[in-house]
Enzyme design. Structure first.
Site, PDB file in Angstrom:
ATOM      1  N   VAL A 166       0.841  -1.210   0.000  1.00 48.08           N
ATOM      2  CA  VAL A 166       0.000   0.000   0.000  1.00 48.08           C
ATOM      3  C   VAL A 166       0.877   1.263   0.000  1.00 48.08           C
ATOM      4  O   VAL A 166       0.417   2.352   0.284  1.00 48.08           O
ATOM      5  CB  VAL A 166      -0.930   0.002   1.248  1.00 48.08           C
ATOM      6  CG1 VAL A 166      -1.886  -1.171   1.191  1.00 48.08           C
ATOM      7  CG2 VAL A 166      -0.126  -0.020   2.555  1.00 48.08           C
TER       8      VAL A 166
ATOM      9  N   HIS B 231      -4.518  -4.824  -2.040  1.00 46.54           N
ATOM     10  CA  HIS B 231      -4.862  -4.600  -0.637  1.00 46.54           C
ATOM     11  C   HIS B 231      -5.132  -3.132  -0.359  1.00 46.54           C
ATOM     12  O   HIS B 231      -4.926  -2.654   0.752  1.00 46.54           O
ATOM     13  CB  HIS B 231      -3.744  -5.136   0.285  1.00 46.54           C
ATOM     14  CG  HIS B 231      -3.709  -6.634   0.319  1.00 46.54           C
ATOM     15  ND1 HIS B 231      -2.590  -7.345   0.719  1.00 46.54           N
ATOM     16  CD2 HIS B 231      -4.632  -7.552  -0.032  1.00 46.54           C
ATOM     17  CE1 HIS B 231      -2.860  -8.645   0.631  1.00 46.54           C
ATOM     18  NE2 HIS B 231      -4.082  -8.803   0.184  1.00 46.54           N
TER      19      HIS B 231
END
Ligand code: APR
Length: 247
Positions: free
Chosen positions: A102, A118
């Site tokens: 991320v 994610h």
């Protein structure tokens, strides 16, 4: 012929090359991974800090871990591995990257087709009223609050939350079409991300795994295992490919 040269030939011949990346690709950018020695989950119990229930139960507590990660993310820059994958894309030898990370480092390195499996740490959402903010808008606030008063949650996928629909669909399509899959810096223990290598394999893709140590994939799914640090291996691989293509 050594493994790096074999991998380079497979990538050059590939018609639809993709990559699946995990936290290991960003370790050389100063971001610890999760499950290696000293990784984030050796410091914070994921059942107390990384599930959606934990966040709803005690958002301030979870924000203490997120803040520590954020401080590292702020300082992190793409490393030779991220840059090498962006080079492969520019050379027409990498169609896209499915990342579990991320940290936005693939995008900052210049990769343009990045599926954030994610989610992302770049935006924050309110679980109660649905408003969304850019992380910068709330930089001065800790923990960041929504105008409705509730504590905001980063748009990263917590355990117990679904994978974003479009990321799931695009990743499945890419894995089904790939003839080469680079699996870089992931322990492949978290599902459903860890089904991507098997989907690609079932469709006849060659699997090239880059990791500092072997994983359950290595003896079951992987065709070529390049052991070592992602930064070193990927930059060497790209150099070999550039030389081969200019012969
Ligand atoms: N070069 C190559 N591989 C590395 C390096 C490096 N410099 N450093 C670590 N690795 C490898 C480790 O050996 C390990 O196999 O990267 C892998 C990292 O595994 P994890 O820490 O489990 O990270 P990841 O696979 O991305 O975790 C998946 O779990 O906690 C969740 O949502 C989180 O996206 C994360 C998911």
């Amino acid at each position: 012929m050594n493994l790096l040269n074999q991998a380079a030939d497979i990538i050059i011949k590939g018609k639809f090359n993709i990559a699946l990346t995990g936290a290991g690709i960003s370790v050389e950018s100063g971001i610890p991974d999760f499950r290696s020695k000293g990784g984030l989950w050796t410091k914070y119990d994921p059942s107390e800090y990384a599930t959606i229930e934990a966040f709803k139960r005690d958002p301030e507590k979870v924000w203490r871990m997120i803040k520590e990660m954020d401080d590292l993310l702020e300082k992190a820059k793409p490393n030779k591995a991220h840059i090498g994958l962006a080079d492969l894309e520019k050379m027409g030898l990498l169609y896209g990257i499915i990342t579990q990370n991320v940290d936005n480092l693939h995008q900052e390195a210049g990769s343009s087709n990045v599926i954030e499996y994610h989610g992302t740490s770049k935006t924050l959402s309110c679980l109660w009223c649905g408003r969304r903010y850019k992380k910068e808008e709330k930089r001065e606030e800790y923990p960041p609050k929504c105008e409705c008063g509730r504590i905001l949650k980063p748009d990263i996928v917590f355990f117990g939350e679904p994978i974003p629909q479009d990321a799931m669909a695009q990743s499945f399509q890419m894995a089904s079409k790939a003839d080469v899959l680079l699996v870089i810096g992931t322990s492949a223990v978290v599902s459903p991300a860890n089904t991507i290598p098997s989907i690609a394999k079932q469709n006849g893709a060659k699997i090239i795994e880059i990791n500092k140590e072997s994983t359950w994939l290595t003896d079951s799914v992987t065709d070529i295992f390049l052991q070592g640090s992602a930064g070193k291996i990927i930059s060497e691989l790209v150099d070999i490919i550039k030389n081969k293509r200019h012969k």
